[in-house]
Design a protein around this motif. Structure first.
Motif, short mmCIF file in Angstrom:
data_model
loop_
_atom_site.label_atom_id
_atom_site.label_comp_id
_atom_site.label_asym_id
_atom_site.label_seq_id
_atom_site.Cartn_x
_atom_site.Cartn_y
_atom_site.Cartn_z
N LEU A 56 0.85 -1.18 0.00
CA LEU A 56 0.00 0.00 0.00
C LEU A 56 0.89 1.23 0.00
O LEU A 56 1.94 1.24 0.64
N MET A 57 0.46 2.26 -0.69
CA MET A 57 1.17 3.53 -0.69
C MET A 57 0.15 4.61 -0.35
O MET A 57 -0.89 4.72 -1.00
N PHE A 58 0.48 5.37 0.69
CA PHE A 58 -0.37 6.50 1.05
C PHE A 58 0.38 7.78 0.72
O PHE A 58 1.47 8.02 1.27
N ALA A 59 -0.18 8.57 -0.15
CA ALA A 59 0.35 9.91 -0.43
C ALA A 59 -0.50 10.88 0.38
O ALA A 59 -1.71 11.00 0.17
N CYS A 60 0.13 11.55 1.32
CA CYS A 60 -0.61 12.42 2.21
C CYS A 60 -1.06 13.70 1.50
O CYS A 60 -0.29 14.33 0.78
N SER B 225 -4.39 10.24 1.39
CA SER B 225 -4.86 10.23 2.77
C SER B 225 -5.01 11.65 3.31
O SER B 225 -4.42 12.59 2.80
N GLU B 226 -5.78 11.73 4.39
CA GLU B 226 -5.74 12.94 5.20
C GLU B 226 -4.44 12.92 5.97
O GLU B 226 -3.62 12.02 5.80
N GLY C 83 -3.02 16.05 3.51
CA GLY C 83 -3.70 16.61 4.66
C GLY C 83 -3.57 18.12 4.69
O GLY C 83 -3.56 18.80 3.67
N CYS C 84 -3.39 18.64 5.89
CA CYS C 84 -3.34 20.09 6.06
C CYS C 84 -2.07 20.71 5.48
O CYS C 84 -2.07 21.88 5.11
N CYS C 85 -1.00 19.93 5.40
CA CYS C 85 0.29 20.48 4.97
C CYS C 85 0.82 19.83 3.70
O CYS C 85 1.40 20.51 2.86
N CYS C 86 0.65 18.55 3.57
CA CYS C 86 1.18 17.86 2.39
C CYS C 86 0.33 18.20 1.16
O CYS C 86 -0.89 18.30 1.24
N GLY C 87 1.02 18.37 0.04
CA GLY C 87 0.34 18.68 -1.20
C GLY C 87 0.05 20.15 -1.37
O GLY C 87 -0.43 20.58 -2.42
N HIS C 88 0.36 20.93 -0.33
CA HIS C 88 0.11 22.37 -0.39
C HIS C 88 1.44 23.09 -0.18
O HIS C 88 2.37 22.54 0.41
N ALA C 89 1.50 24.31 -0.62
CA ALA C 89 2.75 25.07 -0.52
C ALA C 89 2.79 25.95 0.73
O ALA C 89 3.54 26.90 0.79
N ASN C 90 2.01 25.61 1.75
CA ASN C 90 1.92 26.48 2.93
C ASN C 90 2.84 26.05 4.07
O ASN C 90 2.80 26.60 5.14
N ASN C 91 3.65 25.01 3.85
CA ASN C 91 4.52 24.54 4.92
C ASN C 91 5.89 24.17 4.38
O ASN C 91 6.54 23.27 4.87
N GLY C 92 6.31 24.87 3.33
CA GLY C 92 7.59 24.58 2.72
C GLY C 92 7.55 23.38 1.79
O GLY C 92 8.57 23.01 1.22
N ALA D 162 6.14 21.24 -1.60
CA ALA D 162 5.77 21.57 -2.96
C ALA D 162 4.29 21.28 -3.15
O ALA D 162 3.74 20.36 -2.55
N ARG D 163 3.63 22.07 -3.97
CA ARG D 163 2.23 21.82 -4.29
C ARG D 163 2.15 20.65 -5.25
O ARG D 163 2.85 20.61 -6.26
N PHE D 164 1.33 19.68 -4.91
CA PHE D 164 1.07 18.56 -5.80
C PHE D 164 -0.42 18.47 -6.01
O PHE D 164 -1.22 18.87 -5.16
N VAL D 165 -0.80 17.94 -7.15
CA VAL D 165 -2.22 17.70 -7.40
C VAL D 165 -2.42 16.19 -7.58
O VAL D 165 -1.59 15.50 -8.16
N ARG D 166 -3.50 15.73 -7.03
CA ARG D 166 -3.74 14.29 -7.01
C ARG D 166 -3.78 13.66 -8.40
O ARG D 166 -3.21 12.59 -8.59
N PRO D 167 -4.44 14.29 -9.38
CA PRO D 167 -4.49 13.62 -10.69
C PRO D 167 -3.10 13.37 -11.28
O PRO D 167 -2.88 12.34 -11.93
N ALA D 168 -2.16 14.28 -11.05
CA ALA D 168 -0.81 14.09 -11.59
C ALA D 168 -0.12 12.91 -10.92
O ALA D 168 0.54 12.10 -11.59
N LEU D 169 -0.30 12.79 -9.60
CA LEU D 169 0.31 11.65 -8.90
C LEU D 169 -0.38 10.35 -9.33
O LEU D 169 0.28 9.32 -9.48
#
Ligand code: FES
Length: 119
Positions: A6-10, A48-49, A12-21, A23-30
Motif C-alpha cells: 500500500l502507498m499512502f500519499a498524504c 490520505s488525510e 492533509g493540512c500540509c502535504c500537497g500544499h505550498a503552505n509549509n515549505g 511543494a504543491r502537488f495535485v492528485r491527478p498528476a500523482l
C-alpha cells in the motif's frame, strides 16, 4: 493473492500544499504517474488525510510485505517517480535497499506527538 503493498500519499493540512515549505502537488498528476508505473495488482495507491508528521511534508507512507517505510519531503515529481521505482523493485524483492535519494528521506514514525524533528 493479496497485494503486497500500500502507498499512502498524504494530502492533509500540509502535504500537497505550498503552505509549509512543501511543494504543491495535485492528485491527478500523482495518480497518472502511479498508473504509468506498472504497479497495478502489486501496490495500491491511496490519498490520505494528515498522517501525522506534518513537519516532513510532503509525506509518503509505503507499506510493503508488512514493513512500514516513511518518506519525507517528497517535493518533486522526480522524487515521487523514485518512490514508484523503488516500490516496483521492492514489491518483488522484499528488503530491497533504498536508493540514496530516498534513504536520506526515510524516517521513523510511530504515530502520536508532533512529529519528528526536521532534519
Ligand atoms: S498533512 Fe501530511 S503529515 Fe500532516
Amino acid at each position: 493473492m493479496a497485494d503486497p503493498g500500500l502507498m499512502f500519499a498524504c494530502f492533509g493540512c500540509c502535504c500537497g500544499h505550498a503552505n509549509n515549505g512543501a511543494a504543491r502537488f495535485v492528485r491527478p498528476a500523482l495518480r497518472r504517474a502511479f498508473d504509468a508505473a506498472g504497479l497495478q495488482g502489486r501496490v495500491r495507491l491511496a490519498f490520505s488525510e494528515c498522517l501525522g508528521p506534518c513537519s516532513e511534508a510532503n509525506v509518503v507512507f509505503l507499506y510493503l510485505h508488512g514493513r512500514p517505510l516513511w518518506l519525507r519531503r517528497i517535493n518533486t515529481s522526480d522524487l515521487f517517480e523514485a518512490v514508484l521505482a523503488y516500490a516496483r523493485i521492492a514489491a518483488d524483492a522484499p528488503g530491497a535497499p533504498l536508493p540514496a535519494d530516498l534513504a536520506e528521506r526515510s524516517f521513523s514514525w510511530t504515530g502520536g506527538g508532533i512529529g519528528p524533528e526536521p532534519s
